[in-house]
Design a protein around this motif. Sequence first.
Motif, PDB file in Angstrom:
ATOM      1  N   LYS A   1       0.838  -1.203   0.000  1.00 19.09           N
ATOM      2  CA  LYS A   1       0.000   0.000   0.000  1.00 19.09           C
ATOM      3  C   LYS A   1       0.873   1.253   0.000  1.00 19.09           C
ATOM      4  N   TRP A   2       1.879   1.296   0.849  1.00 15.59           N
ATOM      5  CA  TRP A   2       2.765   2.459   0.916  1.00 15.59           C
ATOM      6  C   TRP A   2       3.563   2.591  -0.377  1.00 15.59           C
ATOM      7  N   PHE A   3       4.019   1.485  -0.915  1.00 13.27           N
ATOM      8  CA  PHE A   3       4.730   1.459  -2.192  1.00 13.27           C
ATOM      9  C   PHE A   3       3.858   2.091  -3.279  1.00 13.27           C
ATOM     10  N   ASN A   4       2.575   1.719  -3.321  1.00 14.08           N
ATOM     11  CA  ASN A   4       1.653   2.279  -4.310  1.00 14.08           C
ATOM     12  C   ASN A   4       1.438   3.779  -4.107  1.00 14.08           C
ATOM     13  N   ILE A   5       1.327   4.193  -2.855  1.00 16.72           N
ATOM     14  CA  ILE A   5       1.103   5.613  -2.565  1.00 16.72           C
ATOM     15  C   ILE A   5       2.278   6.457  -3.048  1.00 16.72           C
ATOM     16  N   VAL A   6       3.498   5.996  -2.767  1.00 18.08           N
ATOM     17  CA  VAL A   6       4.687   6.756  -3.161  1.00 18.08           C
ATOM     18  C   VAL A   6       4.814   6.819  -4.675  1.00 18.08           C
ATOM     19  N   LYS A   7       4.663   5.678  -5.356  1.00 21.68           N
ATOM     20  CA  LYS A   7       4.856   5.707  -6.813  1.00 21.68           C
ATOM     21  C   LYS A   7       3.745   6.467  -7.522  1.00 21.68           C
ATOM     22  N   TRP A   8       2.499   6.387  -7.013  1.00 20.30           N
ATOM     23  CA  TRP A   8       1.421   7.101  -7.681  1.00 20.30           C
ATOM     24  C   TRP A   8       1.413   8.586  -7.343  1.00 20.30           C
ATOM     25  N   SER A   9       2.048   8.971  -6.256  1.00 23.57           N
ATOM     26  CA  SER A   9       2.235  10.401  -5.988  1.00 23.57           C
ATOM     27  C   SER A   9       3.168  11.000  -7.043  1.00 23.57           C
ATOM     28  N   LEU A  10       4.250  10.264  -7.358  1.00 23.83           N
ATOM     29  CA  LEU A  10       5.162  10.696  -8.421  1.00 23.83           C
ATOM     30  C   LEU A  10       4.463  10.644  -9.775  1.00 23.83           C
TER      31      LEU A  10
ATOM     32  N   GLY B   1      -6.121   3.953   0.603  1.00 26.78           N
ATOM     33  CA  GLY B   1      -6.195   4.457   1.967  1.00 26.78           C
ATOM     34  C   GLY B   1      -6.105   5.973   2.022  1.00 26.78           C
ATOM     35  N   LEU B   2      -6.448   6.628   0.896  1.00 22.97           N
ATOM     36  CA  LEU B   2      -6.299   8.075   0.790  1.00 22.97           C
ATOM     37  C   LEU B   2      -7.657   8.753   0.591  1.00 22.97           C
ATOM     38  N   ASN B   3      -7.680  10.061   0.790  1.00 24.25           N
ATOM     39  CA  ASN B   3      -8.874  10.843   0.493  1.00 24.25           C
ATOM     40  C   ASN B   3      -9.088  10.901  -1.015  1.00 24.25           C
ATOM     41  N   GLN B   4     -10.320  11.149  -1.414  1.00 28.72           N
ATOM     42  CA  GLN B   4     -10.651  11.127  -2.831  1.00 28.72           C
ATOM     43  C   GLN B   4      -9.914  12.202  -3.625  1.00 28.72           C
ATOM     44  N   ASP B   5      -9.531  13.284  -2.989  1.00 28.23           N
ATOM     45  CA  ASP B   5      -8.864  14.382  -3.705  1.00 28.23           C
ATOM     46  C   ASP B   5      -7.341  14.320  -3.610  1.00 28.23           C
ATOM     47  N   TRP B   6      -6.779  13.146  -3.344  1.00 27.65           N
ATOM     48  CA  TRP B   6      -5.345  13.023  -3.099  1.00 27.65           C
ATOM     49  C   TRP B   6      -4.495  13.546  -4.276  1.00 27.65           C
ATOM     50  N   ALA B   7      -4.884  13.203  -5.515  1.00 26.74           N
ATOM     51  CA  ALA B   7      -4.103  13.630  -6.678  1.00 26.74           C
ATOM     52  C   ALA B   7      -4.211  15.144  -6.871  1.00 26.74           C
ATOM     53  N   TYR B   8      -5.399  15.688  -6.642  1.00 25.27           N
ATOM     54  CA  TYR B   8      -5.599  17.136  -6.708  1.00 25.27           C
ATOM     55  C   TYR B   8      -4.679  17.839  -5.709  1.00 25.27           C
ATOM     56  N   GLN B   9      -4.589  17.310  -4.491  1.00 27.18           N
ATOM     57  CA  GLN B   9      -3.753  17.927  -3.458  1.00 27.18           C
ATOM     58  C   GLN B   9      -2.281  17.916  -3.849  1.00 27.18           C
ATOM     59  N   VAL B  10      -1.834  16.846  -4.496  1.00 29.39           N
ATOM     60  CA  VAL B  10      -0.439  16.765  -4.936  1.00 29.39           C
ATOM     61  C   VAL B  10      -0.115  17.926  -5.872  1.00 29.39           C
ATOM     62  N   VAL B  11      -0.968  18.117  -6.874  1.00 22.29           N
ATOM     63  CA  VAL B  11      -0.712  19.157  -7.874  1.00 22.29           C
ATOM     64  C   VAL B  11      -0.947  20.553  -7.305  1.00 22.29           C
TER      65      VAL B  11
ATOM     66  N   ILE C   1     -10.806   3.544  -5.882  1.00 28.24           N
ATOM     67  CA  ILE C   1      -9.346   3.461  -5.952  1.00 28.24           C
ATOM     68  C   ILE C   1      -8.706   4.208  -4.787  1.00 28.24           C
ATOM     69  N   ALA C   2      -9.218   5.406  -4.506  1.00 26.18           N
ATOM     70  CA  ALA C   2      -8.692   6.180  -3.381  1.00 26.18           C
ATOM     71  C   ALA C   2      -8.842   5.396  -2.085  1.00 26.18           C
ATOM     72  N   LYS C   3      -9.965   4.726  -1.944  1.00 20.86           N
ATOM     73  CA  LYS C   3     -10.215   3.947  -0.729  1.00 20.86           C
ATOM     74  C   LYS C   3      -9.232   2.794  -0.615  1.00 20.86           C
ATOM     75  N   GLN C   4      -8.951   2.148  -1.744  1.00 21.34           N
ATOM     76  CA  GLN C   4      -7.987   1.039  -1.736  1.00 21.34           C
ATOM     77  C   GLN C   4      -6.584   1.525  -1.393  1.00 21.34           C
TER      78      GLN C   4
END
Length: 340
Positions: free
Chosen positions: A237-246, A288-298, A283-286
Amino acid sequence: MMKKIGLVAAMTAISVSFASASISADTLSTVKKKGYLNCGVSTGLPGFSNPDDKGKWQGLDVDVCRAVAAAALGDEKKVKYIPLTAKERFTALQSGEIDILSRNTTWTLTRDVSLGLNFAGVNYYDGQGFMVSKSLGVKSAKELDGAAVCIQSGTTTELNLADYFRQHGMKYTPVVFDTSDQTVKGFEAGRCDVLTSDQSQLYALKIKLSKPNNAMVLPEIISKEPLGPVVKQGDDKWFNIVKWSLFAMINAEELSLASDNIDAKKKAKNPEVKRFVQSDGPIAKQLGLNQDWAYQVVKQVGNYGESFDRNVGKNSPLNIDRGVNSLWSKGGFMYAPPMR
């Protein structure tokens, strides 16, 4: 009876081991509980991870840490930066001292399979080069036979250097230092004729010289150095969060989503943009993140192009041409899986 007791004890130990691994593997929960993430960075490399005159960390690698914090915690500022030498970095990650390593680290086969680590993508495509004093009169790396070479220990540059000189029938004397600062000081003090490192690092170190214009980077690139963030194995899960943030930063640039326009794109009709900005509930739930996670990154950190330009590109002192770090659609290597 003794064999049975021994077997039960062994099975119990294995169960405890797996239970402990399971508990320690949930990095996201640990990060949320403490309210920040620990990010391992360099001891100071301009453009990649370096504190400014107010102590605020900046750089291309720092932006990866910020992006993960924005995705996981909703706040890019919730990061504790831990400076690490090349020798210390992997141990710090393996021991759990840091949650992510984002420190101009090359992705190699040996590191990928033997250190219990996962590389979460590439945020800079690089290659090893050489910097010399102009007074040396050298125009090519093939003229360096017999040179004393300043090099940082615990890096891929040591093996690359040995391979290159052996391949070309040349000899050299290594002058080894623990940190990049020590390496550049050794070069400036005349301890060596040439300094070798990734080309991006050479340009960063060059501006630290008291007389930068007296040095030059030679044209040869002798290796492939894909640099990127790293996490410990055992926590998908953490691996996915880090790579998808990038990946979110790279995809955002491709979709022309930037920190200053993403709010205006919220009602976009383009399905890819809409999917990105509004994210995807399941997907956000899987993740473990909020639905706007990608928006927050940008919104908080920017897309990959913004990060590149302000840290190492046209809006930075390094002024490095994007070259192979351009998007794939513009002739470069930068390419992220689609967010669907």
